[in-house]
Motif scaffolding. Structure first.
Motif, PDB file in Angstrom:
ATOM      1  N   LYS A   1      -5.313 -28.323 -14.004  1.00 50.75           N
ATOM      2  CA  LYS A   1      -5.635 -28.162 -15.433  1.00 50.75           C
ATOM      3  C   LYS A   1      -6.558 -29.264 -15.920  1.00 50.75           C
ATOM      4  CE  LYS A   1      -3.298 -27.180 -19.807  1.00 50.75           C
ATOM      5  NZ  LYS A   1      -1.993 -27.051 -20.478  1.00 50.75           N
ATOM      6  N   ASN A   2      -6.365 -30.476 -15.391  1.00 44.43           N
ATOM      7  CA  ASN A   2      -7.187 -31.613 -15.812  1.00 44.43           C
ATOM      8  C   ASN A   2      -8.479 -31.737 -15.017  1.00 44.43           C
ATOM      9  OD1 ASN A   2      -5.191 -32.328 -17.648  1.00 44.43           O
ATOM     10  ND2 ASN A   2      -4.169 -33.709 -16.200  1.00 44.43           N
ATOM     11  N   GLU A   3      -8.691 -30.736 -14.102  1.00 45.04           N
ATOM     12  CA  GLU A   3      -9.902 -30.746 -13.278  1.00 45.04           C
ATOM     13  C   GLU A   3     -10.079 -32.096 -12.592  1.00 45.04           C
ATOM     14  OE1 GLU A   3     -13.181 -29.558 -15.655  1.00 45.04           O
ATOM     15  OE2 GLU A   3     -12.463 -27.503 -15.869  1.00 45.04           O
ATOM     16  N   HIS A   4      -9.098 -32.402 -11.779  1.00 42.21           N
ATOM     17  CA  HIS A   4      -9.080 -33.670 -11.052  1.00 42.21           C
ATOM     18  C   HIS A   4     -10.359 -33.805 -10.228  1.00 42.21           C
ATOM     19  CE1 HIS A   4      -7.624 -36.713  -8.142  1.00 42.21           C
ATOM     20  NE2 HIS A   4      -6.798 -37.061  -9.119  1.00 42.21           N
ATOM     21  N   GLY A   5     -11.148 -34.805 -10.502  1.00 38.74           N
ATOM     22  CA  GLY A   5     -12.477 -34.895  -9.915  1.00 38.74           C
ATOM     23  C   GLY A   5     -12.493 -35.270  -8.452  1.00 38.74           C
ATOM     24  N   ASP A   6     -11.434 -35.914  -7.970  1.00 41.92           N
ATOM     25  CA  ASP A   6     -11.450 -36.413  -6.603  1.00 41.92           C
ATOM     26  C   ASP A   6     -10.903 -35.413  -5.584  1.00 41.92           C
ATOM     27  OD1 ASP A   6     -12.469 -38.790  -7.508  1.00 41.92           O
ATOM     28  OD2 ASP A   6     -10.469 -39.680  -7.823  1.00 41.92           O
ATOM     29  N   VAL A   7     -10.424 -34.278  -6.054  1.00 43.24           N
ATOM     30  CA  VAL A   7      -9.810 -33.312  -5.151  1.00 43.24           C
ATOM     31  C   VAL A   7     -10.506 -31.963  -5.303  1.00 43.24           C
ATOM     32  CG1 VAL A   7      -7.670 -32.179  -4.485  1.00 43.24           C
ATOM     33  CG2 VAL A   7      -7.594 -34.501  -5.390  1.00 43.24           C
ATOM     34  N   ALA A   8     -10.840 -31.334  -4.171  1.00 45.26           N
ATOM     35  CA  ALA A   8     -11.512 -30.039  -4.213  1.00 45.26           C
ATOM     36  C   ALA A   8     -10.608 -28.994  -4.857  1.00 45.26           C
ATOM     37  CB  ALA A   8     -11.886 -29.605  -2.789  1.00 45.26           C
ATOM     38  N   ASP A   9     -11.204 -28.143  -5.735  1.00 49.49           N
ATOM     39  CA  ASP A   9     -10.413 -27.127  -6.427  1.00 49.49           C
ATOM     40  C   ASP A   9      -9.705 -26.201  -5.438  1.00 49.49           C
ATOM     41  OD1 ASP A   9     -11.146 -28.152  -8.842  1.00 49.49           O
ATOM     42  OD2 ASP A   9     -12.846 -26.787  -9.127  1.00 49.49           O
ATOM     43  N   ASN A  10     -10.436 -25.792  -4.381  1.00 51.84           N
ATOM     44  CA  ASN A  10      -9.840 -24.890  -3.407  1.00 51.84           C
ATOM     45  C   ASN A  10      -8.635 -25.527  -2.730  1.00 51.84           C
ATOM     46  OD1 ASN A  10     -11.628 -22.872  -3.920  1.00 51.84           O
ATOM     47  ND2 ASN A  10     -12.906 -23.219  -2.112  1.00 51.84           N
ATOM     48  N   LEU A  11      -8.714 -26.821  -2.452  1.00 53.19           N
ATOM     49  CA  LEU A  11      -7.620 -27.503  -1.784  1.00 53.19           C
ATOM     50  C   LEU A  11      -6.378 -27.560  -2.676  1.00 53.19           C
ATOM     51  CD1 LEU A  11      -6.875 -28.820   0.840  1.00 53.19           C
ATOM     52  CD2 LEU A  11      -7.699 -31.004  -0.049  1.00 53.19           C
ATOM     53  N   VAL A  12      -6.577 -27.796  -3.972  1.00 53.58           N
ATOM     54  CA  VAL A  12      -5.452 -27.769  -4.911  1.00 53.58           C
ATOM     55  C   VAL A  12      -4.808 -26.382  -4.907  1.00 53.58           C
ATOM     56  CG1 VAL A  12      -4.781 -27.956  -7.334  1.00 53.58           C
ATOM     57  CG2 VAL A  12      -6.396 -29.590  -6.370  1.00 53.58           C
ATOM     58  N   TYR A  13      -5.638 -25.349  -4.907  1.00 53.96           N
ATOM     59  CA  TYR A  13      -5.133 -23.973  -4.896  1.00 53.96           C
ATOM     60  C   TYR A  13      -4.316 -23.720  -3.626  1.00 53.96           C
ATOM     61  CZ  TYR A  13      -5.119 -18.874  -5.216  1.00 53.96           C
ATOM     62  OH  TYR A  13      -4.736 -17.563  -5.278  1.00 53.96           O
ATOM     63  N   VAL A  14      -4.814 -24.213  -2.489  1.00 55.22           N
ATOM     64  CA  VAL A  14      -4.111 -24.033  -1.221  1.00 55.22           C
ATOM     65  C   VAL A  14      -2.730 -24.692  -1.273  1.00 55.22           C
ATOM     66  CG1 VAL A  14      -4.104 -24.720   1.203  1.00 55.22           C
ATOM     67  CG2 VAL A  14      -6.166 -23.740   0.210  1.00 55.22           C
ATOM     68  N   PHE A  15      -2.666 -25.905  -1.804  1.00 49.42           N
ATOM     69  CA  PHE A  15      -1.383 -26.604  -1.914  1.00 49.42           C
ATOM     70  C   PHE A  15      -0.457 -25.885  -2.889  1.00 49.42           C
ATOM     71  CE2 PHE A  15      -3.312 -29.829   0.512  1.00 49.42           C
ATOM     72  CZ  PHE A  15      -2.340 -30.745   0.898  1.00 49.42           C
ATOM     73  N   GLN A  16      -1.007 -25.335  -3.966  1.00 48.87           N
ATOM     74  CA  GLN A  16      -0.183 -24.567  -4.901  1.00 48.87           C
ATOM     75  C   GLN A  16       0.450 -23.365  -4.199  1.00 48.87           C
ATOM     76  OE1 GLN A  16      -2.849 -23.565  -8.067  1.00 48.87           O
ATOM     77  NE2 GLN A  16      -2.661 -25.546  -9.096  1.00 48.87           N
ATOM     78  N   ARG A  17      -0.341 -22.646  -3.425  1.00 48.76           N
ATOM     79  CA  ARG A  17       0.187 -21.481  -2.721  1.00 48.76           C
ATOM     80  C   ARG A  17       1.264 -21.910  -1.710  1.00 48.76           C
ATOM     81  NH1 ARG A  17       1.278 -17.981  -4.627  1.00 48.76           N
ATOM     82  NH2 ARG A  17       1.523 -16.850  -2.665  1.00 48.76           N
ATOM     83  N   HIS A  18       1.052 -23.069  -1.068  1.00 47.25           N
ATOM     84  CA  HIS A  18       2.030 -23.583  -0.102  1.00 47.25           C
ATOM     85  C   HIS A  18       3.396 -23.779  -0.766  1.00 47.25           C
ATOM     86  CE1 HIS A  18       3.778 -26.095   3.064  1.00 47.25           C
ATOM     87  NE2 HIS A  18       4.067 -26.986   2.142  1.00 47.25           N
ATOM     88  N   TYR A  19       3.413 -24.415  -1.919  1.00 49.05           N
ATOM     89  CA  TYR A  19       4.690 -24.679  -2.599  1.00 49.05           C
ATOM     90  C   TYR A  19       5.231 -23.435  -3.290  1.00 49.05           C
ATOM     91  CZ  TYR A  19       4.634 -29.670  -1.656  1.00 49.05           C
ATOM     92  OH  TYR A  19       4.683 -30.885  -1.020  1.00 49.05           O
ATOM     93  N   GLU A  20       4.370 -22.564  -3.764  1.00 48.58           N
ATOM     94  CA  GLU A  20       4.847 -21.315  -4.356  1.00 48.58           C
ATOM     95  C   GLU A  20       5.528 -20.445  -3.302  1.00 48.58           C
ATOM     96  OE1 GLU A  20       1.399 -19.635  -6.119  1.00 48.58           O
ATOM     97  OE2 GLU A  20       1.431 -20.953  -7.886  1.00 48.58           O
ATOM     98  N   ASP A  21       4.939 -20.387  -2.107  1.00 50.73           N
ATOM     99  CA  ASP A  21       5.554 -19.623  -1.030  1.00 50.73           C
ATOM    100  C   ASP A  21       6.913 -20.221  -0.644  1.00 50.73           C
ATOM    101  OD1 ASP A  21       3.538 -17.812  -0.892  1.00 50.73           O
ATOM    102  OD2 ASP A  21       2.549 -18.663   0.858  1.00 50.73           O
ATOM    103  N   ARG A  22       6.998 -21.544  -0.629  1.00 54.85           N
ATOM    104  CA  ARG A  22       8.275 -22.185  -0.305  1.00 54.85           C
ATOM    105  C   ARG A  22       9.341 -21.830  -1.334  1.00 54.85           C
ATOM    106  NH1 ARG A  22       9.559 -28.602  -0.407  1.00 54.85           N
ATOM    107  NH2 ARG A  22       7.873 -28.788   1.121  1.00 54.85           N
TER     108      ARG A  22
END
Length: 708
Positions: free
Chosen positions: A620-641
């Motif tokens: 939401k804060n558009e973290h500048g140091d982390v790729a958007d796609n990578l954040v999405y991937v981690f979100q899916r990882h924890y959502e699946d868990r």
């Protein structure tokens, strides 16, 4: 030269028989292969002698390894009680009782030969039932029971057969020694198979870790594994090679989590190679059976003790005897296993039909034929093996009776007209239609020809955009799962184009991965501390969880060893944890295990929720140091868990899998369209387009293999 000519002749007969079987679908291919062998023996005067040792190695090892590898492990564990009962106790009962009856029927047979005959008839072939499962109303439990039973009874039956042959050849038999040897060679054979397949699995995973991803090489390694294991078990350790290859097949890399380390090309080539090997080996066995039958009949014609028609009648009686023994055992077992002391029902029509179906479905097939063909020609002193041709003829005829009986009776009992197939003859659902038409898309505005990496990345990105457009509300978990997988591929392409893999605590590629893992682990630790402070989890669960996450954090920040050393250390750790878990669940009180697991689930849920909230905040804060796609991937990882832990995970439901396959196939059609657009607009070369299409085809074939 004679061996080469024999191989060419047998393969030619096999090809002709299988072509004919496509025009006579109501007749099992195995019967047509037997008929081809009979005709060759009668009109071409073909006779082929086989050596016991190499015949067992060449046929038993790959067939049983393949059966163990492809059997669903969860069903095998659920039905471990009845499977072991059918596979061990029923085999012993059948051998003893059946051997006594056979001795009464054929007094000229020695006791050892009578027991040898029934022992070699004990292994069952489950493929006859599996092939009609989709159309016949056979209970799933019975299907899994017969399949699992075949893995173990192949081993136990052949071990009993081996002792019968040895007693006949040497003239010496000790029940005490045989019993002790039976358990020793079985247990040590299982241990040898487990250790050797663990080594082979480690080697294969290490090769992938080092970038050695030659699909042909991995297919060859997979093929030679059962031969090596069988040979070492038998000739080096003097234990049961049969048990060793069965256990190795069961423990071979086949779970979805581990298989994902291998590329779709490797999985496809290996799977199709195994199909070819098993197809040919099973066909050869039945062709050889057909070749041996006329020879055995000729010997019986000149036998004063028994005629050919008399031997056929005895074969039919022995088949009926095996069906009855199996029926009685199944009925007694299900009666006492199903009924409690307060509700004992002696007779049930439903149970009667179930057990009758179980008796008839215990058909004999390739393994029985391999065993009987391996009977030696002579015994100690050089004399001929007693009644070898009679045993060969009866075993062959019982196989035919069981094949025909299953073909005719199973459809009647299940009110189904589906054809019956056997090991090596399967029916595949490959008729998945794929639409290659897709909307025109705007490609990159550049005159520079893209290389394979750039083109692959572009195609994946456009496919993701297309899938996101179809999932506008972002509510369909199927689309989200497929999108996450594509993002995995893009993320790994940007790091190393020849080593794709999903995110993993054990596989940190760069600083961005490590940063996100560190953030997520800190969130999990905070959640654990909160649960412990509120006394919602035990101290043991708290210490175990903190220790595990702390270890992950250290491994991500600092790698003290080389890549190879790190790989093998992790491989040993995973093995150690698996063994420790088995021991813990076996010896610790059930109440303590349940409590610990419940606390571990609380910890996992709370940690995932805390980490997911942080990831949403970063996004939401558009973290500048982390790729958007990578954040999405981690979100899916924890959502699946979370979905898995909270019982919402649909990945294993038939509905979810069906919808996911449809989305994956549609996504592949999008990829094809984008590749074609790039080619037509001159953005990629023909060779690059062919490479991309080949990868797409491999991925599609893997989906079809999973469907099979």
């Amino acid at each position: 030269m004679q061996i080469l000519e024999s191989i060419i002749l047998i393969l030619t007969l096999l090809i002709v028989a299988n072509i004919i079987s496509h025009y006579f679908v109501s007749i099992p291919p195995s019967l047509i292969q037997i008929a081809a062998g009979i005709l060759a023996a009668v009109f071409m005067k073909v006779q082929i002698s086989v050596d016991t040792e190499w015949f067992m190695l060449a046929f038993i090892a790959p067939i049983l390894f393949n059966d163990g590898n492809r059997f669903p492990k969860r069903e095998l564990w659920k039905l471990r009680g009845p499977i072991l009962g059918n596979a061990v106790i029923l085999v012993i009962v059948s051998t003893v009782v059946g051997g006594m009856i056979v001795k009464l029927l054929i007094p000229s047979l020695t006791w050892s030969v009578a027991f040898t005959l029934v022992a070699v008839l004990s292994p069952t072939d489950p493929i006859a039932v599996q092939s009609i499962a989709k159309k016949a109303h056979i209970p799933d439990k019975l299907l899994h029971l017969i399949s699992g039973e075949s893995l173990i009874n192949d081993a136990s039956g052949l071990i009993c057969f081996k002792y019968g042959v040895a007693a006949t050849v040497t003239g010496v038999f000790s029940l005490k020694s045989a019993t002790m040897d039976f358990f020793y060679i079985s247990i040590m054979g299982a241990l040898a198979g487990a250790i050797m397949i663990w080594i082979f699995n480690g080697i294969r995973l290490y090769l992938i870790n080092q970038g050695v991803d030659d699909s042909i090489l991995h297919a060859i390694i997979q093929i030679i594994i059962p031969f090596i294991i069988y040979y070492i078990a038998e000739d080096v350790f003097s234990v049961s090679g049969v048990v060793a290859v069965v256990i190795a097949g069961i423990m071979n890399i086949s779970s979805s989590r581990t298989v994902s380390a291998f590329s779709p090309e490797i999985r496809l080539v290996t799977s199709r190679t195994w199909d070819l090997v098993v197809y040919v080996l099973n066909g050869i066995v039945f062709v050889l059976l057909g070749i041996e039958i006329p020879f055995a009949m000729t010997k019986l014609v000149h036998n004063d003790n028994i005629s050919t028609f008399g031997a056929i009648g005895l074969s039919f009686i022995i088949w009926i005897m095996l069906v009855v023994i199996r029926f009685i055992w199944s009925y007694i077992y299900t009666t006492f296993a199903k009924n409690g002391d307060d509700d004992f029902i002696l007779f049930s029509k439903e149970r009667f039909d179930y057990c009758l179906m179980s008796g008839i479905s215990g058909v004999r097939g390739a393994v029985t034929m391999v065993g009987v063909l391996s009977i030696p020609l002579t015994i100690s002193g050089g004399a001929a093996f007693p009644s070898r041709t009679l045993v060969l003829f009866i075993a062959s005829t019982v196989i035919i009776f069981s094949l025909v009986g299953a073909t005719l009776l199973i459809p009647i009992l299940t009110k189904s007209s589906a054809p019956v197939a056997y090991r090596g003859n399967s029916f595949n659902d490959d008729n998945v239609e794929i639409d290659d038409e897709a909307e025109d898309t705007e490609v990159v505005d550049t005159q520079i020809e893209l290389d394979q990496y750039q083109a692959n990345k572009f195609v994946l990105e456009k496919t993701i955009d297309k899938l996101k457009d179809e999932n506008e509300e972002n509510e369909n978990i199927v689309y989200s799962t497929v999108i996450a997988e594509y993002l995995y591929n893009i993320h790994n392409l940007s790091i190393s184009s020849d080593y794709p893999a999903p995110i993993s605590k054990k596989r940190v590629k760069n600083k961005k991965d490590a940063e996100l893992w560190d953030i997520c682990f800190n969130c999990e630790l905070e959640a654990i501390e909160e649960l412990y402070s509120e006394e919602e989890i035990s101290e043991d669960a708290y210490n175990s969880a903190v220790k595990k996450i702390t270890k992950y954090k250290k491994e991500i920040v600092r790698h003290r060893y080389s890549q190879s050393v790190e790989f093998f250390l992790n491989y040993f750790r995973r093995t150690y944890r698996s063994i420790r878990k088995i021991i813990r669940t076996s010896f610790i009180k059930r109440e303590e295990v349940i409590q610990f697991d419940q606390d571990a689930m609380k910890i996992s849920i709370a940690g995932a929720q805390r980490a997911l909230a942080k990831l949403h905040e970063l996004d939401k804060n558009e973290h500048g140091d982390v790729a958007d796609n990578l954040v999405y991937v981690f979100q899916r990882h924890y959502e699946d868990r979370l979905d898995l832990l909270q019982g919402k995970h649909k990945h294993r439901s038939p509905e979810f899998n069906s919808e996911r396959i449809s989305v994956e196939i549609q996504a592949l059609s999008y990829q094809r369209a984008y590749v074609q657009d790039l080619l037509e607009q001159g953005k990629i070369s023909k060779s690059t387009a062919n490479e991309l299409r080949q990868n797409i085809n491999y991925s599609e074939e893997v989906i079809n293999v999973d469907l099979d």
